[in-house]
Design a protein around this motif. Structure first.
Motif, PDB file in Angstrom:
ATOM      1  N   THR A  27     -20.011 106.023   8.038  1.00  0.00           N
ATOM      2  CA  THR A  27     -19.512 106.126   9.415  1.00  0.00           C
ATOM      3  C   THR A  27     -19.521 107.569   9.909  1.00  0.00           C
ATOM      4  O   THR A  27     -19.102 107.841  11.024  1.00  0.00           O
ATOM      5  N   GLY A  28     -19.983 108.489   9.064  1.00  0.00           N
ATOM      6  CA  GLY A  28     -20.054 109.885   9.483  1.00  0.00           C
ATOM      7  C   GLY A  28     -18.708 110.598   9.459  1.00  0.00           C
ATOM      8  O   GLY A  28     -18.554 111.662  10.040  1.00  0.00           O
ATOM      9  N   ARG A 292     -33.327 125.334   5.076  1.00  0.00           N
ATOM     10  CA  ARG A 292     -34.080 124.669   4.005  1.00  0.00           C
ATOM     11  C   ARG A 292     -35.055 125.625   3.334  1.00  0.00           C
ATOM     12  O   ARG A 292     -35.212 125.616   2.120  1.00  0.00           O
TER      13      ARG A 292
ATOM     14  N   ARG B  20     -31.691 127.326  24.369  1.00  0.00           N
ATOM     15  CA  ARG B  20     -32.361 127.158  23.074  1.00  0.00           C
ATOM     16  C   ARG B  20     -31.548 126.306  22.093  1.00  0.00           C
ATOM     17  O   ARG B  20     -31.981 126.071  20.973  1.00  0.00           O
ATOM     18  N   HIS B  25     -27.240 120.790  16.934  1.00  0.00           N
ATOM     19  CA  HIS B  25     -26.168 121.787  16.923  1.00  0.00           C
ATOM     20  C   HIS B  25     -25.152 121.513  18.022  1.00  0.00           C
ATOM     21  O   HIS B  25     -23.953 121.731  17.843  1.00  0.00           O
ATOM     22  N   ARG B  28     -22.948 118.746  16.647  1.00  0.00           N
ATOM     23  CA  ARG B  28     -22.076 119.176  15.553  1.00  0.00           C
ATOM     24  C   ARG B  28     -21.048 120.208  15.990  1.00  0.00           C
ATOM     25  O   ARG B  28     -19.860 120.084  15.690  1.00  0.00           O
ATOM     26  N   GLU B  29     -21.546 121.243  16.679  1.00  0.00           N
ATOM     27  CA  GLU B  29     -20.670 122.385  16.928  1.00  0.00           C
ATOM     28  C   GLU B  29     -19.850 122.240  18.205  1.00  0.00           C
ATOM     29  O   GLU B  29     -18.713 122.684  18.267  1.00  0.00           O
ATOM     30  N   THR B  34     -19.807 115.722  13.514  1.00  0.00           N
ATOM     31  CA  THR B  34     -20.367 116.265  12.270  1.00  0.00           C
ATOM     32  C   THR B  34     -20.918 115.181  11.343  1.00  0.00           C
ATOM     33  O   THR B  34     -21.396 115.483  10.256  1.00  0.00           O
ATOM     34  N   GLY B  35     -20.843 113.940  11.791  1.00  0.00           N
ATOM     35  CA  GLY B  35     -21.482 112.875  11.015  1.00  0.00           C
ATOM     36  C   GLY B  35     -22.986 113.046  10.978  1.00  0.00           C
ATOM     37  O   GLY B  35     -23.653 112.613  10.038  1.00  0.00           O
ATOM     38  N   VAL B  38     -27.825 118.368   9.188  1.00  0.00           N
ATOM     39  CA  VAL B  38     -29.103 119.067   9.186  1.00  0.00           C
ATOM     40  C   VAL B  38     -29.575 119.197   7.733  1.00  0.00           C
ATOM     41  O   VAL B  38     -28.814 119.642   6.875  1.00  0.00           O
ATOM     42  N   GLY B  39     -30.815 118.821   7.474  1.00  0.00           N
ATOM     43  CA  GLY B  39     -31.314 118.941   6.111  1.00  0.00           C
ATOM     44  C   GLY B  39     -32.520 119.845   5.978  1.00  0.00           C
ATOM     45  O   GLY B  39     -32.942 120.166   4.880  1.00  0.00           O
ATOM     46  N   CYS B  40     -33.124 120.229   7.098  1.00  0.00           N
ATOM     47  CA  CYS B  40     -34.319 121.054   6.989  1.00  0.00           C
ATOM     48  C   CYS B  40     -34.535 121.832   8.274  1.00  0.00           C
ATOM     49  O   CYS B  40     -33.757 121.711   9.218  1.00  0.00           O
ATOM     50  N   VAL B  75     -24.348 108.158  14.237  1.00  0.00           N
ATOM     51  CA  VAL B  75     -23.804 107.237  13.236  1.00  0.00           C
ATOM     52  C   VAL B  75     -22.323 106.962  13.512  1.00  0.00           C
ATOM     53  O   VAL B  75     -21.807 105.901  13.166  1.00  0.00           O
ATOM     54  N   GLU B  76     -21.661 107.898  14.175  1.00  0.00           N
ATOM     55  CA  GLU B  76     -20.230 107.727  14.443  1.00  0.00           C
ATOM     56  C   GLU B  76     -19.968 106.700  15.544  1.00  0.00           C
ATOM     57  O   GLU B  76     -18.835 106.241  15.705  1.00  0.00           O
ATOM     58  N   TYR B 101     -25.729 112.155   2.106  1.00  0.00           N
ATOM     59  CA  TYR B 101     -26.149 113.171   3.077  1.00  0.00           C
ATOM     60  C   TYR B 101     -27.284 112.667   3.969  1.00  0.00           C
ATOM     61  O   TYR B 101     -27.319 112.946   5.160  1.00  0.00           O
TER      62      TYR B 101
END
Ligand code: FES
Ligand code: FES
Lengths: 828, 154
Positions: A27-28, A292, B20, B25, B28-29, B34-35, B38-40, B75-76, B101
């Motif tokens: 659910t995040g 990354r 930009r 971001h 999240r910010e 925050t659900g 960032v992975g890459c 997802v939230e 994650y």
């Protein structure tokens, strides 16, 4: 409370419970380190060296310091008196050479990606922008990049050390009194037996956990709080205190939700140190989250060995000796346990076999590449790969089925417990049973028949069958053994069980999960042990102020060591509750029995649930004289032995001999990991482990160019497999309960990775062996397979079609000239 | 600074953002969503996948200003009235996550895949998830979860 007790369940251990952890993750509602925002928080960006080896001649930070919202710029010079050296906890020999390891380089950089300055600004974007403004002048130095050249001291990675050779570590069964003399065995076999000599390459890999590393340090308040995406909050706290001169009691480390580790977060990092120093200087919370590309470049790498192997056998295929000579690339620094990683494989080259003589030699070597350390399996995948490849080569030499020669040499089930040529005692196992089951599931005989048909008809698509009958040593580890290997700490684990007055149970574990499902499995164990409901157990971990004691999660240790600590703590709760229950039931403690969460007076219907005892203990109104009002209990457990899971893995691949393309057709594994607490979690560990091992065989490699820059520094070039690259697996288990822990469990976290790599490479080689191929260097890319097939052509064949990523081709060539001759032309 | 108005998980937001700033971001910010993670930095991992107007998008590959006037689901925002989305349920049921994650992105991408193709074959699922990396599960149980959510797992 009685309602709670009525839900009491038994038989939790062994159930495929869905995970408690999932609800927040799907659910995040997650707490990743990078989520943390604190008032006035500052953000760090790193200036990293583009050169593999260079002297820093000057750093001009003035422009960066003047940039908008930049608060500070730190260089190595600024912190050289406080930063100390990042720790090496496992000096494998007393005379090991290890260069000092500053978190921010002071006057020289030793790999591309090393931190040379840290910019602190009010936002991450401003910090990154300003990092571009830091002007560093370098004088490039020759870099030691090729492992074999480095071992010859051709170029020095650290000129001050005078050599690249860090440590030489040897085990010899004759000297240890655990077996015969290997040189004599080989000499004899040269006369009247069989000698197999091979050289294999363990390419450099990157753990590539999905959550980039992140650290937040909050220096406000009495304790400095460190949140880190780490596997090892306890070890980090201890070492930060030791190196940075802060009282351990003033540091609190929290590993919140951590997005995978695989050994890659078993580290004390320069980034953690730099963030700590910045926060301490500036008095403000500071955060650093890597990109990354930084993660791939500067997070530690794994594997990277050359393995020279000599196996001797009699003419009937009985192995008489094995000699191993390793070169292991440490990269630029000897990191936390990096030096010891190859030593973790030292006792595993003999695997499941009854070899009478064995010798292991390992030279660790410094180079100007990212430093290496633990990656899933750490030392044991390398060992398993080598021996399982060799057993296939021996089978070919003898002209027998690869399973037959293995069975001839393996420890029979009735011979357990068995003391190996390395002096380890394997407590239990049944290689025959796992192999029989795997063969049946695989349809081994039919696939062999199909392989023959395709050979006979000259089908352009050839079938290969690969075998790996592995074991490994995990459950790290008996403290005395670690001490004898010069490791800097013990291998115990801690657990506490707290009985709350409402009948709920809090479990505190020193293991620190990052995806393994401890919250679920630990709940199952405690539910059974105390006869409470699974739902009523809450598992707390990963915060040194809550779980004050522990040695964290790696080496498939959490269940076999931490789980045993938990069993012992839970049993102490029952012991403490017993006299209180007896007192309340007006019976003698000797007449009480405990089962299903209830104390009953034998021969009567009088009884009392443990939750009721907990409430009565909390009230403390009516306790026996001299009994303390608490059921809470701790246990610290030091394992008596390693854990030895084993299994038989069978893999079928189809190879298109016209393109070199590999298609995995079927993968079957039957693992014996003793008793299983949660089959669902186990299946996940196996699947994930398999894919990481398969990825080493087929896809992944950290590739550097001739200047020492990591070319595969993004997910475009570092080929972590996708769903489309993989297949569904057929997994099953046989069970030989471990004799060294109460629950009879064995480790499973690394098993899949350890076993699968040789199964896949054996399958690849098996498919094209009739072209005169006896090895393909990993990763077995289509280009390498195609070249291997055509290595014996009389100038025929069209040139290799370009690989998807051309630099892999170049690397391929570079590696061959570096000595990988087997790859190009092995079958003489 | 550019003014944007977006609907995220059913709630309306108005903000001034730097041109930009990436959508991920912003989520999240600025919004505390925050659900989504960032992975890459090369749009390869899919960890940041969200839906924009009902279609999956890598939110690291889109600017916040481009979301102006659009509807974003993370997802939230999937569970309705405390009831999990069938794909969330299937991920839990099939043990399709370990560290979790990649999970938000995987779930968002799986929903998109099933919207396009309610009865995908194993191969179609694997191709459909190709843009989302998972390091923990080996994908086996993720594929199973998508099959389960599709009602096709026998
Ligand atoms: S963060 Fe990796 S694709 Fe968006
Ligand atoms: S569950 Fe960890 S990356 Fe997918």
């Amino acid at each position: 409370m009685t309602a709670t007790q009525e839900r009491t369940s038994s038989g939790e251990v062994g159930r495929d419970r869905r995970r408690k952890e999932d609800q927040r993750l799907i659910t995040g509602r997650t707490r990743w380190t990078d989520n943390i925002q604190l008032p006035g928080m500052l953000h760090l960006a790193m200036v990293r060296s583009p050169f593999a080896h260079a002297r820093i001649t000057s750093i001009d930070t003035s422009e960066a310091k003047a940039a908008t919202n930049v608060v500070a710029v730190l260089t190595g010079e600024d912190v050289k008196d406080e930063q100390g050296s990042l720790p090496n906890a496992w000096p494998i020999t007393p005379d090991q050479k290890a260069p000092p390891h500053p978190s921010i380089a002071v006057d020289r950089v030793a790999f591309a990606g090393e931190i040379v300055a840290v910019v602190v600004a009010r936002s991450a974007a401003e910090a990154r922008d300003a990092a571009e403004l830091v002007d560093v002048d370098y004088e490039e130095l020759p870099a030691a990049l090729d492992l074999k050249d480095a071992a010859n001291d051709t170029t020095l990675a650290h000129p001050d050390l005078g050599t690249n050779k860090s440590a030489f570590w040897k085990f010899d069964s004759a000297e240890a009194g655990t077996g015969g003399n290997v040189d004599e065995a080989i000499e004899k076999a040269r006369g009247d037996g069989i000698v197999i000599e091979r050289e294999y390459r363990q390419q450099r890999l990157i753990p590539a956990f999905m959550e980039p590393r992140s650290v937040v340090v909050d220096p406000t308040g009495e304790q400095i709080t460190v949140w880190s995406a780490t596997q090892i909050p306890h070890i980090l706290r201890f070492l930060m205190a030791a190196v940075l001169g802060v009282s351990e009691a003033k540091i609190r480390v929290i590993a919140p939700d951590v997005g995978g580790g695989f050994g890659g977060k078993l580290q004390t990092t320069p980034e953690e140190w730099a963030t700590f120093m910045a926060a301490r200087r500036l008095g403000k919370p500071c955060k650093y989250t890597e990109t990354r590309s930084e993660s791939l470049m500067a997070g530690h790498h794994g594997r990277d060995q050359w393995q020279k192997l000599t196996l001797s056998a009699t003419k009937d295929g009985t192995v008489t000796g094995l000699k191993v000579e390793l070169l292991a690339d440490m990269g630029a620094y000897i990191s936390l346990v990096g030096g010891g990683v190859p030593v973790l494989g030292a006792f595993m080259f003999n695997a499941i076999y009854k070899f009478p003589a064995y010798q292991f030699n390992c030279q660790t070597v410094l180079t100007n590449k990212t430093w290496t350390d633990a990656y899933r399996g750490a030392g044991r995948p390398e060992a398993t790969f080598a021996i399982e490849r060799l057993m296939d080569e021996l089978a070919v030499e003898l002209g027998v089925d690869p399973l037959e020669v293995r069975e001839k040499n393996w420890i029979k089930h009735e011979e357990f417990p068995f003391i190996t040529v390395c002096g380890l005692e394997y407590d239990s196992g049944n290689y025959e049973a796992a192999t029989a089951k795997a063969k049946e599931m695989f349809g081994y005989d039919e696939l062999r028949a199909e392989q023959q048909r395709r050979r006979d008809s000259g089908d352009p698509v050839q079938l290969g069958i690969g075998v790996s009958t592995f074991t490994e040593m995990c459950g790290l580890a008996p403290s005395r053994v670690l001490g004898s290997l010069d490791y800097g700490a013990g291998g115990w684990e801690h657990a506490s069980v707290r009985m709350l007055p409402t009948g709920k149970v809090e479990v505190i574990t020193g293991a620190s999960a990052h995806g393994q499902g401890h919250e679920t499995a630990w709940s199952q164990i405690v539910a059974d042990r105390l006869g409470v409901a699974f739902e009523d157990v809450e598992v707390l971990h990963g915060d040194t102020q809550i779980a004050h004691k522990g040695l964290d999660t790696y080496g498939s240790r959490s269940l076999v060591v931490g789980g045993e600590a938990l069993v012992k703590a839970a049993d102490k709760v029952v012991e403490k509750a017993k006299p209180i229950a007896a007192h309340l039931l007006e019976a003698s403690a000797d007449d009480l029995e405990f089962s299903g969460g209830k104390f009953s007076v034998k021969g009567t219907d009088k009884g009392m649930a443990i939750g009721e005892v907990a409430l009565a203990t909390f009230a403390a109104h009516n306790l026996p004289d001299g009994v303390e009002p608490s059921l809470d209990s701790d246990a610290t457990y030091d394992p008596v032995n390693f854990s030895f899971p084993h299994g038989t893995h069978l893999c079928a691949v189809e190879i298109d001999t016209e393109t070199g393309g590999v298609k995995m057709r079927k993968y079957v594994c039957v693992d014996d990991i003793g008793n299983i607490v949660n089959p669902l979690i186990v299946s996940g560990q196996v699947h994930g482990g398999l894919v990481q091992g398969i990825a080493q065989a087929l896809f992944e490699e950290a590739v550097h160019d001739e200047a020492g820059t990591l070319v595969s520094a993004s997910f475009v070039d570092y080929l972590v497999p996708t769903a489309a690259d993989t297949i569904s697996f057929d997994t099953a288990h046989t069970t030989s309960p471990s004799l060294t822990n109460t629950l009879g469990t064995k480790g499973v976290g690394e098993a899949g990775t350890i076993a699968s790599t040789p199964a896949v490479v054996n399958a690849v080689v098996d498919a094209i062996r009739h072209f005169g191929v006896d090895d393909v260097q990993m990763p077995c890319t289509p280009a390498r397979i195609w070249k291997a097939i055509h290595a014996h052509d009389q100038g025929g064949g069209t040139p290799t079609p370009g690989d998807a990523a051309p630099h892999f081709d170049e690397q391929d060539v570079a590696d061959r000239t570096a000595g990988a001759d087997d790859t190009a032309g092995g079958a003489q | 600074m550019t003014k944007i108005e977006v609907t995220v998980d059913g709630a309306k937001y108005a903000d001034d953002v730097e041109p930009r700033m990436l959508l991920v971001h912003y989520l999240r910010e600025r919004l505390g969503k925050t659900g989504t993670v960032v992975g890459c930095d090369t749009s390869n991992c899919g960890a940041c996948t969200v839906h924009v107007d009902g279609r999956s998008v890598k939110s690291c590959n889109m600017l916040a200003v481009q979301a102006d006037g659009h509807e974003v689901t993370t997802v939230e925002g999937l569970a309705q009235d405390g009831e999990l989305h069938p794909v969330q349920k299937a991920f839990h049921e099939c043990h399709a996550l370990q560290c979790g994650y990649c999970t938000p992105g995987m779930i968002m991408q799986s929903i998109d895949l099933l919207n396009d193709n309610p009865n995908p074959s194993e191969e179609e699922i694997r191709t459909g998830l190709e843009g989302n990396l998972c390091r923990c599960t080996g994908y086996h149980n993720i594929v199973k979860a998508v099959q389960t959510a599709a009602g096709g797992a026998q």
